[in-house]
Design a protein around this motif. Structure first.
Motif, short mmCIF file in Angstrom:
data_model
loop_
_atom_site.label_atom_id
_atom_site.label_comp_id
_atom_site.label_asym_id
_atom_site.label_seq_id
_atom_site.Cartn_x
_atom_site.Cartn_y
_atom_site.Cartn_z
N GLY A 153 -9.78 38.12 17.45
CA GLY A 153 -9.83 37.02 18.40
C GLY A 153 -8.46 36.69 18.95
N ILE A 154 -7.47 36.65 18.08
CA ILE A 154 -6.10 36.36 18.51
C ILE A 154 -5.61 37.44 19.48
CG2 ILE A 154 -3.70 36.25 17.71
CD1 ILE A 154 -4.85 34.80 15.18
N ASP A 155 -5.91 38.70 19.18
CA ASP A 155 -5.50 39.78 20.08
C ASP A 155 -6.11 39.56 21.47
OD1 ASP A 155 -3.99 40.99 18.12
OD2 ASP A 155 -5.52 42.48 17.62
N TYR A 156 -7.38 39.21 21.53
CA TYR A 156 -8.03 38.98 22.82
C TYR A 156 -7.41 37.77 23.54
CZ TYR A 156 -11.38 38.10 26.46
OH TYR A 156 -11.94 37.87 27.68
N ILE A 157 -7.21 36.71 22.79
CA ILE A 157 -6.62 35.47 23.34
C ILE A 157 -5.27 35.76 23.99
CG2 ILE A 157 -5.52 33.30 22.64
CD1 ILE A 157 -7.82 33.18 20.44
N LEU A 158 -4.43 36.50 23.27
CA LEU A 158 -3.08 36.78 23.76
C LEU A 158 -3.11 37.74 24.94
CD1 LEU A 158 -1.17 37.07 20.36
CD2 LEU A 158 -1.27 35.10 21.92
N LYS A 159 -4.00 38.72 24.92
CA LYS A 159 -4.09 39.70 26.00
C LYS A 159 -4.66 39.07 27.27
CE LYS A 159 -6.47 43.96 27.24
NZ LYS A 159 -7.70 44.68 26.99
N ALA A 160 -5.71 38.26 27.11
CA ALA A 160 -6.43 37.72 28.26
C ALA A 160 -5.95 36.34 28.70
CB ALA A 160 -7.93 37.68 27.95
N GLY A 161 -5.05 35.72 27.92
CA GLY A 161 -4.65 34.35 28.24
C GLY A 161 -5.83 33.39 28.15
N TYR A 162 -6.71 33.65 27.20
CA TYR A 162 -7.97 32.90 27.05
C TYR A 162 -7.69 31.46 26.66
CZ TYR A 162 -12.97 32.53 26.07
OH TYR A 162 -14.29 32.19 26.09
N PRO A 163 -8.30 30.50 27.35
CA PRO A 163 -8.04 29.08 27.04
C PRO A 163 -8.81 28.60 25.81
CG PRO A 163 -9.68 29.24 28.77
CD PRO A 163 -9.24 30.66 28.48
#
Length: 168
Positions: A153-163
């Protein structure tokens, strides 16, 4: 309960290495992960924290500061630190039950050899400005999120700038 994107209460907690940890003094590259655990009496907590120890470098590589906190006494927390394989995790103790309630943590009354009152598990990811980003709160010792899922999840958050989600 603290909603995502809201400011979390300050945490100041004593650590087993005889220092004090303050959220406001943290300066992570990305997040602070606070893991509330039930205490030394909990074999599921032992397994979880020992897994965290094995994966700690994966969190630090992603710019995540980590701390594990319980409401255990100093003596019990220091025994936990000495007996469990968790030598690189900052371990906070004596977290007040009333403070735990502000975080939305479930509080249990002890049975058998458990403490009189203690927190049930919670995992919180906070931004460096003190706002809540992600929270996972359990009312039982079972069903905690896997660290592999959290790291993914953290990898996706950091890659996508997910709010942060869940604020509405």
């Amino acid at each position: 309960m603290i909603k995502p994107r809201e400011k979390a209460p300050e945490i100041i907690v004593n650590l087993v290495n005889d220092t004090t940890w303050k959220f406001s003094e943290q300066s992570p590259e990305n997040f602070v992960m606070i893991l509330f655990y039930r205490g030394k009496h909990c074999p599921v907590c032992k397994k979880q924290l020992e897994e965290l120890q094995r994966k700690l470098s994966k969190f630090t590589e992603r710019g995540i500061n980590v701390i594990a906190i319980s409401s255990d006494t100093e003596e019990v927390a220091k025994a936990t630190y000495d007996e469990w394989e968790i030598s690189n995790i900052p371990i906070g103790y004596g977290f007040p039950i009333e403070e735990a309630r502000k975080w939305g943590l479930f509080i249990s009354e002890g049975i058998k050899k458990e403490p009189k009152h203690f927190t049930e598990p919670g995992l919180f990811l906070l931004k460096s400005d003190g706002t809540m980003y992600w929270e996972s709160i359990q009312s039982m010792p079972f069903g905690r999120p896997s660290f592999n899922d959290v790291l993914g999840g953290i990898d996706y958050i950091l890659k996508a700038g997910y709010p942060a989600r869940g604020e509405a």
